[in-house]
Scaffold this active site. Structure first.
Site, PDB file in Angstrom:
ATOM      1  N   TRP A  25      15.454  -5.859  -6.048  1.00  0.00           N
ATOM      2  CA  TRP A  25      14.233  -6.192  -5.573  1.00  0.00           C
ATOM      3  C   TRP A  25      13.386  -6.745  -6.257  1.00  0.00           C
ATOM      4  O   TRP A  25      14.354  -7.085  -7.268  1.00  0.00           O
ATOM      5  CB  TRP A  25      13.167  -4.925  -5.652  1.00  0.00           C
ATOM      6  CG  TRP A  25      11.720  -6.114  -5.528  1.00  0.00           C
ATOM      7  CD1 TRP A  25      10.969  -6.061  -4.283  1.00  0.00           C
ATOM      8  CD2 TRP A  25      11.408  -6.353  -6.276  1.00  0.00           C
ATOM      9  NE1 TRP A  25      10.176  -6.583  -4.708  1.00  0.00           N
ATOM     10  CE2 TRP A  25       9.462  -6.503  -5.201  1.00  0.00           C
ATOM     11  CE3 TRP A  25      11.289  -5.954  -8.384  1.00  0.00           C
ATOM     12  CZ2 TRP A  25       8.804  -7.479  -6.360  1.00  0.00           C
ATOM     13  CZ3 TRP A  25      10.059  -6.726  -8.693  1.00  0.00           C
ATOM     14  CH2 TRP A  25       8.762  -7.631  -7.730  1.00  0.00           C
ATOM     15  N   GLU A  38      15.552  -3.663  -0.900  1.00  0.00           N
ATOM     16  CA  GLU A  38      14.431  -3.015  -1.433  1.00  0.00           C
ATOM     17  C   GLU A  38      13.436  -4.342  -0.376  1.00  0.00           C
ATOM     18  O   GLU A  38      13.148  -5.316  -0.990  1.00  0.00           O
ATOM     19  CB  GLU A  38      13.196  -2.438  -2.618  1.00  0.00           C
ATOM     20  CG  GLU A  38      11.912  -2.679  -2.365  1.00  0.00           C
ATOM     21  CD  GLU A  38      11.407  -1.820  -3.809  1.00  0.00           C
ATOM     22  OE1 GLU A  38      11.938  -1.711  -4.801  1.00  0.00           O
ATOM     23  OE2 GLU A  38      10.160  -1.082  -3.854  1.00  0.00           O
ATOM     24  N   LYS A  40       9.342  -6.103   0.901  1.00  0.00           N
ATOM     25  CA  LYS A  40       7.933  -6.163   0.566  1.00  0.00           C
ATOM     26  C   LYS A  40       7.261  -6.914   1.512  1.00  0.00           C
ATOM     27  O   LYS A  40       7.799  -8.228   2.083  1.00  0.00           O
ATOM     28  CB  LYS A  40       8.020  -6.234  -1.069  1.00  0.00           C
ATOM     29  CG  LYS A  40       7.107  -6.478  -1.312  1.00  0.00           C
ATOM     30  CD  LYS A  40       6.916  -6.408  -2.913  1.00  0.00           C
ATOM     31  CE  LYS A  40       5.030  -6.347  -3.822  1.00  0.00           C
ATOM     32  NZ  LYS A  40       5.906  -6.098  -5.473  1.00  0.00           N
ATOM     33  N   ASP A  61       9.042   1.044  -0.102  1.00  0.00           N
ATOM     34  CA  ASP A  61       7.880   1.436  -0.952  1.00  0.00           C
ATOM     35  C   ASP A  61       7.019   1.540  -0.788  1.00  0.00           C
ATOM     36  O   ASP A  61       6.672   0.853   0.256  1.00  0.00           O
ATOM     37  CB  ASP A  61       7.695  -0.188  -1.526  1.00  0.00           C
ATOM     38  CG  ASP A  61       7.547   0.279  -2.848  1.00  0.00           C
ATOM     39  OD1 ASP A  61       6.370   0.993  -2.576  1.00  0.00           O
ATOM     40  OD2 ASP A  61       7.763   0.058  -4.019  1.00  0.00           O
ATOM     41  N   HIS A  78       4.275  -1.897   0.115  1.00  0.00           N
ATOM     42  CA  HIS A  78       4.934  -2.743   0.334  1.00  0.00           C
ATOM     43  C   HIS A  78       4.542  -2.944   2.149  1.00  0.00           C
ATOM     44  O   HIS A  78       5.540  -4.108   1.754  1.00  0.00           O
ATOM     45  CB  HIS A  78       6.690  -2.578   0.395  1.00  0.00           C
ATOM     46  CG  HIS A  78       6.824  -2.689  -1.090  1.00  0.00           C
ATOM     47  ND1 HIS A  78       8.014  -2.719  -1.489  1.00  0.00           N
ATOM     48  CD2 HIS A  78       5.826  -2.430  -2.471  1.00  0.00           C
ATOM     49  CE1 HIS A  78       7.970  -3.509  -2.988  1.00  0.00           C
ATOM     50  NE2 HIS A  78       6.485  -2.737  -3.146  1.00  0.00           N
ATOM     51  N   HIS A 137      11.093   4.337  -1.937  1.00  0.00           N
ATOM     52  CA  HIS A 137       9.942   4.676  -3.488  1.00  0.00           C
ATOM     53  C   HIS A 137       9.205   4.942  -2.848  1.00  0.00           C
ATOM     54  O   HIS A 137       8.052   4.732  -2.288  1.00  0.00           O
ATOM     55  CB  HIS A 137       9.940   3.330  -3.532  1.00  0.00           C
ATOM     56  CG  HIS A 137      10.368   2.147  -5.051  1.00  0.00           C
ATOM     57  ND1 HIS A 137      10.965   1.572  -5.184  1.00  0.00           N
ATOM     58  CD2 HIS A 137      12.297   3.346  -4.902  1.00  0.00           C
ATOM     59  CE1 HIS A 137      12.300   1.081  -6.026  1.00  0.00           C
ATOM     60  NE2 HIS A 137      13.152   1.984  -5.426  1.00  0.00           N
ATOM     61  N   ASP A 164      -2.812  -3.381  -5.218  1.00  0.00           N
ATOM     62  CA  ASP A 164      -1.939  -2.931  -5.673  1.00  0.00           C
ATOM     63  C   ASP A 164      -0.685  -1.992  -5.182  1.00  0.00           C
ATOM     64  O   ASP A 164      -1.346  -0.882  -4.721  1.00  0.00           O
ATOM     65  CB  ASP A 164      -3.004  -1.866  -6.886  1.00  0.00           C
ATOM     66  CG  ASP A 164      -1.385  -1.343  -7.677  1.00  0.00           C
ATOM     67  OD1 ASP A 164      -0.495  -2.099  -7.974  1.00  0.00           O
ATOM     68  OD2 ASP A 164      -1.978   0.019  -8.445  1.00  0.00           O
ATOM     69  N   ASP A 198       1.188   0.175  -6.182  1.00  0.00           N
ATOM     70  CA  ASP A 198       2.371   1.172  -7.527  1.00  0.00           C
ATOM     71  C   ASP A 198       0.833   1.994  -8.798  1.00  0.00           C
ATOM     72  O   ASP A 198       1.087   2.366  -9.286  1.00  0.00           O
ATOM     73  CB  ASP A 198       3.006   0.941  -8.603  1.00  0.00           C
ATOM     74  CG  ASP A 198       3.374  -0.441  -7.729  1.00  0.00           C
ATOM     75  OD1 ASP A 198       5.110   0.209  -7.513  1.00  0.00           O
ATOM     76  OD2 ASP A 198       3.977  -1.670  -7.737  1.00  0.00           O
ATOM     77  N   ASP A 243       8.055   5.282  -7.717  1.00  0.00           N
ATOM     78  CA  ASP A 243       7.484   4.265  -8.351  1.00  0.00           C
ATOM     79  C   ASP A 243       6.199   3.824  -8.924  1.00  0.00           C
ATOM     80  O   ASP A 243       5.586   3.342  -7.611  1.00  0.00           O
ATOM     81  CB  ASP A 243       8.762   3.047  -7.688  1.00  0.00           C
ATOM     82  CG  ASP A 243       8.266   2.054  -7.715  1.00  0.00           C
ATOM     83  OD1 ASP A 243       8.247   1.135  -8.776  1.00  0.00           O
ATOM     84  OD2 ASP A 243       8.432   0.498  -6.576  1.00  0.00           O
TER      85      ASP A 243
END
Ligand code: RNT
Ligand code: ZN
Length: 419
Positions: free
Chosen positions: A186, A227, A229, A260, A263, A287, A295, A297, A327
């Site tokens: 990533w 990965e 995003k 993810d 993302h 992920h 955010d 995560d 993650d």
């Protein structure tokens, strides 16, 4: 086994059997699903290269709870503690910045196996497997916002070299610990505001990736993922490594796409993508994360997006083709507790999916009885999942219910507060 837990399990088993679901078979499958536990929750993505280097690359950690791991030894101790609360056998996911740089202070383009001998010895002693990630952030050569797609050839080749070194390390993990190590790539590359030459950056990324994956490594030792995003902090308008880019690249070069959960656009669920991807990709990497506003995560919890995702993996009968890596990072709460909350939530969602009467639902769907399909899906929500989960925990010799919470607090008092 606590008496009330086996009693509750017997009752739950009967309820699921009425729906045509075999809880014993579901638990057998659940036991085989491993999560890759992300080392970076243990120290807020700091790593062990230089003390006090700020996290960069469009990701941010907030909070300053005491007790974070400051050395590989501390982090391993914390990981062991977290793993002790998880039923089943899991993997540990490292980032290149988590090597032991007391052995040798290698920069990213020189990072090597010698920086990870401690991790491999530890993993061997516990029978754990290791996954790996190149680290393209929190580094002076990433400060301009571009790494593998930079317009500066010197910057690009520095990061290409880094990825090559990391793939060598991952492959060595696979060889030393048995099976393949998942290497994920990533990059934070992107721009804050309207970008004109998107094509130029993407062309550079393409060239860099071609050079990285041209490096041949012993078969069966590494599985590569890329990965994508949508945006990051400071890369709100343009991200070089978009989903279209990596999906195309992964398909063309037989790599895994890494999706993810945080993302994508807030209402865009990755659950819906699974059945398409798995028609074209042999394996995928997920992920497991939780997006909250800006955010991507937050600590994973047992919410609809997680449940939907696991339903889709189950309905595709693809737990053996799907790599699940956690993650997220939260520095505001007990870090070991954060690991455990997320991992146990993911496992509960997997169990919940495995207990779905899928064939019954499909039958209703195929016969056009869409009322029954919806009603059955709703009734699922009140099934005694917890009883099956607690039974599984006890069977696996880990705390059931909320009994692990006090153990985390004790560890915080006895170990973390003294750091
Ligand atoms: C960042 C990506 C990436 C990182 C880790 C630390 O948005 O999700 O996977 O979180 O590599
Ligand atoms: Zn991620």
């Amino acid at each position: 086994m606590k008496a009330n837990i086996s009693k509750e399990y017997v009752l739950a088993k009967r309820r699921y059997l009425d729906l045509g679901v075999d809880t014993g078979a579901a638990l057998k499958k659940l036991k085989k699903v491993s999560l890759s536990l992300h080392c970076w929750q243990g120290d807020d993505v700091s790593g062990f290269e230089n003390e006090g280097v700020a996290l960069s690359g469009g990701i941010a950690v907030t909070g300053n709870r005491f007790g974070k791991a400051k050395t590989p030894e501390m982090l391993r101790k914390d990981l062991e503690k977290a793993l002790s609360f998880l039923p089943g056998k899991h993997r540990v996911n490292l980032h290149a910045s988590y090597g032991d740089f007391r052995i040798k202070k290698n920069d990213r383009n020189e990072v090597s196996r010698e920086n990870f001998t401690g991790w491999v010895a530890w993993a061997k002693s516990l029978g754990l497997k290791l996954d790996f990630n190149s680290t393209f952030f929190s580094h002076p050569k990433a400060n301009e916002g571009f790494t593998l797609s930079s317009k500066d050839p010197a910057i690009r080749s520095f990061w290409v070299e880094h990825a090559k070194k990391c793939r060598d390390i991952a492959s060595w993990f696979g060889k030393s610990l048995g099976g393949s190590s998942v290497h994920n790539l990533w990059i934070p590359d992107g721009m804050k505001d309207l970008t004109v030459d998107k094509r130029g950056y993407r062309q550079n990324l393409l060239k860099s990736l071609d050079s990285i994956y041209a490096q041949k490594l012993p078969g069966g030792t590494i599985k590569d993922a890329v990965e994508s995003k949508l945006f990051g902090i400071g890369s709100e308008s343009f991200v070089v490594g978009s989903t279209e880019f990596y999906l195309s690249y992964a398909l063309k070069h037989n790599l895994m796409l890494c999706l993810d959960m945080g993302h994508f656009h807030p209402t865009e669920s990755i659950a819906d993508k699974i059945s398409s991807l798995l028609l074209f990709q042999k394996e995928i990497l997920l992920h497991v994360s939780r997006g909250v506003r800006w955010d991507s995560d937050h600590v994973v919890i047992y919410d609809d997006s997680l449940k939907d995702l696991m339903f889709e993996v189950k309905r595709n009968d693809a737990f053996d083709r799907t790599f699940l890596a956690l993650d997220y990072f939260d520095a505001s709460i007990n870090r070991i507790g954060a690991w455990v909350i997320g991992a146990r939530a993911a496992q509960k969602a997997i169990l919940n999916a495995l207990l779905e009467p899928t064939s019954k639902l499909v039958k209703a769907e195929e016969s056009g009885d869409l009322f029954s399909r919806l009603a059955l899906l709703e009734e699922q929500k009140a099934m005694p999942l917890g009883a099956v989960w607690n039974y599984f925990c006890e069977q696996e010799g880990v705390p059931s219910g909320d009994s692990w919470i006090n153990e985390v607090l004790t560890y915080e008092k006895e170990v973390l507060s003294k750091r």
